[in-house]
Design an enzyme around this catalytic site. Structure first.
Site, mmCIF file in Angstrom:
data_model
loop_
_atom_site.group_PDB
_atom_site.id
_atom_site.type_symbol
_atom_site.label_atom_id
_atom_site.label_comp_id
_atom_site.label_asym_id
_atom_site.label_seq_id
_atom_site.Cartn_x
_atom_site.Cartn_y
_atom_site.Cartn_z
ATOM 1 N N ASP A 38 5.198 6.895 2.693
ATOM 2 C CA ASP A 38 3.930 7.607 2.583
ATOM 3 C C ASP A 38 2.854 6.673 3.131
ATOM 4 O OD1 ASP A 38 3.140 5.892 0.341
ATOM 5 O OD2 ASP A 38 4.607 7.045 -0.813
ATOM 6 N N LYS A 60 2.123 11.430 -0.009
ATOM 7 C CA LYS A 60 1.227 12.008 -1.000
ATOM 8 C C LYS A 60 0.110 10.983 -1.120
ATOM 9 C CE LYS A 60 4.483 11.354 -3.826
ATOM 10 N NZ LYS A 60 5.014 11.103 -5.163
ATOM 11 N N MET A 175 -5.391 5.172 -9.446
ATOM 12 C CA MET A 175 -5.580 6.615 -9.238
ATOM 13 C C MET A 175 -6.699 7.163 -10.125
ATOM 14 S SD MET A 175 -1.559 7.693 -9.015
ATOM 15 C CE MET A 175 -1.033 6.655 -10.391
HETATM 16 N N1 SAH Z 1 3.043 1.231 -6.865
HETATM 17 C C1 SAH Z 1 1.677 0.974 -6.509
HETATM 18 C C2 SAH Z 1 0.742 1.960 -7.173
HETATM 19 C C3 SAH Z 1 1.003 3.407 -6.782
HETATM 20 S S1 SAH Z 1 -0.177 4.521 -7.414
HETATM 21 C C4 SAH Z 1 1.320 -0.483 -6.838
HETATM 22 O O1 SAH Z 1 2.085 -1.160 -7.523
HETATM 23 O O2 SAH Z 1 0.301 -0.953 -6.366
HETATM 24 C C5 SAH Z 1 -1.357 4.566 -6.119
HETATM 25 C C6 SAH Z 1 -2.622 3.884 -6.540
HETATM 26 O O3 SAH Z 1 -2.478 2.483 -6.451
HETATM 27 C C7 SAH Z 1 -3.828 4.183 -5.695
HETATM 28 O O4 SAH Z 1 -4.399 5.416 -6.026
HETATM 29 C C8 SAH Z 1 -4.727 3.036 -6.070
HETATM 30 O O5 SAH Z 1 -5.286 3.203 -7.352
HETATM 31 C C9 SAH Z 1 -3.729 1.899 -6.166
HETATM 32 N N2 SAH Z 1 -3.614 1.101 -4.923
HETATM 33 C C10 SAH Z 1 -2.473 0.806 -4.284
HETATM 34 N N3 SAH Z 1 -2.712 -0.009 -3.236
HETATM 35 C C11 SAH Z 1 -4.047 -0.237 -3.228
HETATM 36 C C12 SAH Z 1 -4.928 -1.011 -2.406
HETATM 37 N N4 SAH Z 1 -4.469 -1.732 -1.380
HETATM 38 N N5 SAH Z 1 -6.248 -1.015 -2.701
HETATM 39 C C13 SAH Z 1 -6.723 -0.306 -3.739
HETATM 40 N N6 SAH Z 1 -5.944 0.436 -4.543
HETATM 41 C C14 SAH Z 1 -4.617 0.471 -4.305
#
Ligand code: SAH
Length: 250
Positions: A38, A60, A175
């Site tokens: 994604d 998504k 999120m």
């Molecule tokens: N598995 C991921 C999170 C997935 S949920 C992790 O461990 O980081 C998706 C959410 O992660 C986004 O909506 C945001 O809140 C956050 N996110 C992921 N990468 C990001 C980034 N580089 N900068 C800001 N928020 C991020």
């Protein structure tokens, strides 16, 4: 590769660019026959996917479901059953709100070998990039990471907002952009100090990273004024006072 055929790799690509991806992630990506991805891993990583692999965008992004989770799982299983090496690529760590747990269960149910490749999660690395440690002896000895996807006004919310509002630790919300107004209302209503510092970090560890710093009572209006958009990490608590605009981007 140690496993040859019909394996699913649940791979975390880390929070930003190539330099924060693990060597194991690089290895399984480069040897993959199919990559289900994604947009969350970001441009730099997506541009580095090998040409020889079949790449499927199951994206998504910011809550917009291009393909439902069920379809993603069906795809994953059907490719693996063709004896292919399948990478399910996710931003951050695959087991933090990536639905990696559900994908693991599906593979187990179909007797498909799975390897989980951990990644650096945005929940910790993105605040760190602006000097915010999620714990600090002076400010917080515990940290709660939650999804802001749930409507906090919902009666049967899976999140204990009342407890959170009174907990003394750092709160990290992923999120959370869409529901930020409701979240700040519910936290203040349940007793959180409206002056509690809050940081929103958009597109952390990416070239166009941006931060918005405020307090629990001001942050929602600030976010509206500045047009804050996902993906963003929201950090609430005393540790936010350590924020520095000297970015630590590798
Ligand atoms: N598995 C991921 C999170 C997935 S949920 C992790 O461990 O980081 C998706 C959410 O992660 C986004 O909506 C945001 O809140 C956050 N996110 C992921 N990468 C990001 C980034 N580089 N900068 C800001 N928020 C991020």
């Amino acid at each position: 590769m140690d496993k040859k055929n019909g394996t699913v790799y649940l791979v975390g690509s880390g929070p930003g660019g190539l330099s924060l991806m693990t060597r194991r992630a690089r290895e399984v990506i480069d040897n993959a026959q199919v990559i289900l991805y994604d947009q969350l891993p970001g441009e730099e990583i997506l541009a580095s996917l090998p040409e020889h692999a079949e790449k499927v965008d199951v994206g998504k992004f910011g809550g917009r479901h291009v393909r439902e989770q069920e379809e993603i799982e069906e795809l994953m299983v059907s490719y693996a059953n063709k004896n292919l090496r399948v990478v399910r690529l996710k931003g951050g760590d695959p087991f933090l709100f990536g639905r990696g747990g559900e994908e693991l269960e599906i593979c187990r149910a179909h007797n498909i070998p799975v390897e989980v490749v951990p990644g650096i999660t945005s929940a910790i690395a993105v605040p760190a990039s602006v000097g915010i440690p999620v714990t600090h002896r002076k400010y917080a000895s515990q940290v709660t990471i939650l999804t802001g996807n749930e409507d906090p006004a919902k009666e049967e919310s899976a999140i204990d907002w009342e407890w959170l509002a009174r907990s003394r630790g750092t709160i990290v919300i992923l999120m959370g952009v869409k529901n930020l107004g409701k979240i700040s209302d519910v936290l203040i209503l349940n007793g959180m100090d409206p002056e509690t510092p809050v940081a929103i970090i958009e597109r952390g560890l990416r070239p166009d990273q941006r931060e918005t710093i405020g307090t629990m009572s001001t942050i929602y209006n600030q976010s509206v004024q500045r047009g804050v958009r996902p993906p963003a990490v929201i950090v609430i608590g005393g540790v936010v006072s350590l924020y520095s605009d000297e970015h630590i981007i590798p």
